[in-house]
Design an enzyme around this catalytic site. Structure first.
Site, PDB file in Angstrom:
ATOM      1  N   HIS A  82      32.255  35.519  37.257  1.00 15.79           N
ATOM      2  CA  HIS A  82      33.718  35.435  37.283  1.00 15.79           C
ATOM      3  C   HIS A  82      34.301  36.813  37.547  1.00 15.79           C
ATOM      4  O   HIS A  82      33.844  37.799  36.972  1.00 15.79           O
ATOM      5  CB  HIS A  82      34.245  34.907  35.941  1.00 15.79           C
ATOM      6  CG  HIS A  82      35.715  34.646  35.952  1.00 15.79           C
ATOM      7  ND1 HIS A  82      36.251  33.436  36.343  1.00 15.79           N
ATOM      8  CD2 HIS A  82      36.763  35.434  35.641  1.00 15.79           C
ATOM      9  CE1 HIS A  82      37.564  33.495  36.267  1.00 15.79           C
ATOM     10  NE2 HIS A  82      37.915  34.701  35.835  1.00 15.79           N
ATOM     11  N   ASP A 161      44.368  26.021  29.100  1.00 16.56           N
ATOM     12  CA  ASP A 161      44.523  27.202  29.957  1.00 16.56           C
ATOM     13  C   ASP A 161      45.423  26.903  31.141  1.00 16.56           C
ATOM     14  O   ASP A 161      46.197  27.757  31.573  1.00 16.56           O
ATOM     15  CB  ASP A 161      43.169  27.718  30.449  1.00 16.56           C
ATOM     16  CG  ASP A 161      43.335  29.004  31.257  1.00 16.56           C
ATOM     17  OD1 ASP A 161      43.842  29.981  30.679  1.00 16.56           O
ATOM     18  OD2 ASP A 161      43.014  29.022  32.452  1.00 16.56           O
ATOM     19  N   ARG A 168      52.331  31.793  31.117  1.00 15.28           N
ATOM     20  CA  ARG A 168      52.204  33.262  31.070  1.00 15.28           C
ATOM     21  C   ARG A 168      52.667  33.893  32.380  1.00 15.28           C
ATOM     22  O   ARG A 168      53.272  34.956  32.392  1.00 15.28           O
ATOM     23  CB  ARG A 168      50.749  33.645  30.782  1.00 15.28           C
ATOM     24  CG  ARG A 168      50.322  33.349  29.355  1.00 15.28           C
ATOM     25  CD  ARG A 168      48.806  33.420  29.230  1.00 15.28           C
ATOM     26  NE  ARG A 168      48.275  34.700  29.660  1.00 15.28           N
ATOM     27  CZ  ARG A 168      47.057  34.881  30.177  1.00 15.28           C
ATOM     28  NH1 ARG A 168      46.225  33.863  30.307  1.00 15.28           N
ATOM     29  NH2 ARG A 168      46.647  36.066  30.530  1.00 15.28           N
ATOM     30  N   SER A 183      41.367  33.115  28.187  1.00 13.40           N
ATOM     31  CA  SER A 183      41.546  32.307  29.396  1.00 13.40           C
ATOM     32  C   SER A 183      40.251  32.285  30.220  1.00 13.40           C
ATOM     33  O   SER A 183      39.744  31.222  30.598  1.00 13.40           O
ATOM     34  CB  SER A 183      42.707  32.898  30.206  1.00 13.40           C
ATOM     35  OG  SER A 183      42.705  32.443  31.523  1.00 13.40           O
ATOM     36  N   LYS A 187      37.108  29.049  30.175  1.00 15.20           N
ATOM     37  CA  LYS A 187      36.701  28.358  31.406  1.00 15.20           C
ATOM     38  C   LYS A 187      35.211  28.523  31.661  1.00 15.20           C
ATOM     39  O   LYS A 187      34.531  27.589  32.073  1.00 15.20           O
ATOM     40  CB  LYS A 187      37.513  28.888  32.596  1.00 15.20           C
ATOM     41  CG  LYS A 187      38.946  28.359  32.585  1.00 15.20           C
ATOM     42  CD  LYS A 187      39.782  28.914  33.715  1.00 15.20           C
ATOM     43  CE  LYS A 187      40.115  30.356  33.533  1.00 15.20           C
ATOM     44  NZ  LYS A 187      41.272  30.867  34.210  1.00 15.20           N
TER      45      LYS A 187
HETATM   46  N1  URA Z   1      41.962  35.319  35.252  1.00  8.55           N
HETATM   47  C1  URA Z   1      42.017  34.235  34.434  1.00  8.55           C
HETATM   48  O1  URA Z   1      41.305  33.264  34.632  1.00  8.55           O
HETATM   49  N2  URA Z   1      42.843  34.285  33.382  1.00  8.55           N
HETATM   50  C2  URA Z   1      43.628  35.342  33.112  1.00  8.55           C
HETATM   51  O2  URA Z   1      44.352  35.306  32.137  1.00  8.55           O
HETATM   52  C3  URA Z   1      43.586  36.445  33.979  1.00  8.55           C
HETATM   53  C4  URA Z   1      42.720  36.406  35.051  1.00  8.55           C
END
Ligand code: URA
Length: 425
Positions: A82, A161, A168, A183, A187
């Site tokens: 990620h 999320d 946000r 967040s 995931k």
């Molecule tokens: N990437 C994400 O998945 N979440 C965030 O809050 C910031 C970057």
């Protein structure tokens, strides 16, 4: 419980209990805690922060808010990756097939771009026919058969999320460590891989502007991953200039192909091979960077990429098609010297205005537009040499060109850059 009391508690700098966090997340997903109270809470968190225990509770309640993918039908250690976001970031397009070419399964769910940052899904969708919406069954089957799949995140994964991130985004509460860490890691944990490589971008084009902040975010996420039994390593990477030589969806696919063919820029090729070495290590496959590189040189990684594209319905002829734009404008160096700055944020925004990115979620993309850089930070230039080519489907005004030039920083002395700043495990 009442949301107002919990907002006040956080506003006053106190810790929320596990039960209180659970109640808030469940209520938010169920619609009993409204957006306006959740945004007040996010702002209170922004100013007062969260303890390690609170971040962990928040993350695990977010994981529980939706589906969790079971990858156990795929043999071996499944690795995921990620990035916290960047400009010209085509790393996944090369890294995923490269790692898979060593028989390490890569089951990856990616996201779309927003604002100045790009998204892997948008890049893949610039290939005719490429399907990003794949059922869980087909996703697993593809990884079993091909070793790699890069798909869109299912709608039911981490529902909290989806809601919270959108909130946000419009309440100035994105760039705060507890909320970014929960967040990202919710995931990754819900997506089911056994091991996770986190690319934590640092610099003017990233959420984390300094190495110090990035280090805290990285350590927070590594600890969250390890706490639930996932091998997790974070790499702090430089996002002060765009990654590689291109920004824009089709242009980045073409650059990824060049790298996979062994014809990419040396620095970005080496950087991705180093990331692949770390990712393979997470799956207990120990290789030197030179050994990883062999899979670029012998075509194994490119073959895997083509197999993945085909498995997801992509047209292999279209894959190699050049970008189709009406205007190509070269930007020339205004003086002799060395490139000392190509601010990622500015060029990300420039590419967005050409149609390569979205200002708001509902914007349509122009997959063909963007920028190709012929010079990067540290390179020598002579006056009149092309530094970049703008790919556009509209006239580039004098104003836009001046703005572009203003952001190309040239000086007498060269500067050193490195892609990997630090590794946190
Ligand atoms: N990437 C994400 O998945 N979440 C965030 O809050 C910031 C970057």
């Amino acid at each position: 419980m009442r949301a107002v009391d919990l907002i006040q508690k956080k506003r006053d700098g106190l810790e929320l209990s596990s039960e209180e966090i659970k109640w808030l997340i469940e209520g938010y997903v169920a619609g009993t805690v409204p957006d306006y109270q959740m945004s007040a809470l996010a702002m209170a968190i922004y100013f007062k922060g969260m303890s390690t225990r609170e971040i962990s509770d928040l993350t695990m309640n977010m994981v529980a808010s939706g589906d969790q993918i079971d990858l156990s039908a795929i043999p071996g250690i499944k690795v995921d990756k990620h990035s916290t976001g960047g400009v010209g970031d085509k790393v996944t397009l090369i890294l995923a097939p490269l790692v898979a070419s060593f028989e390490v399964p890569v089951a990856k769910m990616s996201g779309r771009g927003l604002g100045h940052t790009g998204g892997t899904l948008d890049k893949l969708e610039s290939i005719k026919g490429y399907q990003i919406e794949v059922t869980q069954e087909d996703f697993i089957k593809q990884v079993q058969e091909t070793g790699v799949a890069v798909i869109g995140q299912s709608d039911n994964l981490v529902k909290a999320d989806k809601l919270l991130y959108a909130l946000r985004d419009v309440t100035a509460t994105v760039d705060i460590i507890p909320l970014i860490a929960s967040s990202v890691m919710s995931k990754k944990i819900a997506a089911g891989a056994d091991a996770i490589l986190l690319d934590v971008t640092v610099g003017e084009g990233a959420f984390m502007k300094t190495v110090e902040e990035a280090r805290v975010l990285a350590q927070t996420m590594v600890d969250l991953g390890k706490a639930v039994g996932r091998k997790t390593i974070a790499v702090l990477t430089n996002m002060s200039q765009p990654v590689g030589t291109s920004i824009g969806n089709r242009l980045e696919i073409l650059e990824a192909l060049e790298i996979l063919q062994g014809k990419g820029r040396e620095d970005v090729t080496e950087f991705i091979c180093e990331l692949a070495q770390i990712m393979l290590g997470l799956a207990d496959v120990e290789k030197t960077v030179a050994e990883v590189r062999q899979h670029i040189e012998n075509g194994a990684a490119l073959k895997k990429f083509e197999e993945m594209v085909q498995a997801q319905g992509g047209d292999l002829e279209d894959l190699y098609r050049p970008a189709n734009v009406s205007h190509k404008v070269d930007v020339l160096a205004e003086r002799d010297g060395y490139i000392v700055g190509l601010p990622a944020l500015e060029f990300g925004l420039f590419a967005m205005k050409l149609g390569a990115g979205r200002a708001v979620k509902t914007d349509e993309l122009d997959y063909e537009t963007g920028i190709v850089f012929h010079k990067k930070v540290g390179d020598a230039v002579e006056k009149g040499q092309p530094i970049a080519t703008i790919y556009a489907n509209e006239n580039i005004s004098e104003n836009m060109l001046t703005n572009f030039q203003k952001n190309v920083k040239i000086d007498d002395a060269s500067v050193n850059t490195k892609e990997i700043i630090e590794i946190i495990s």
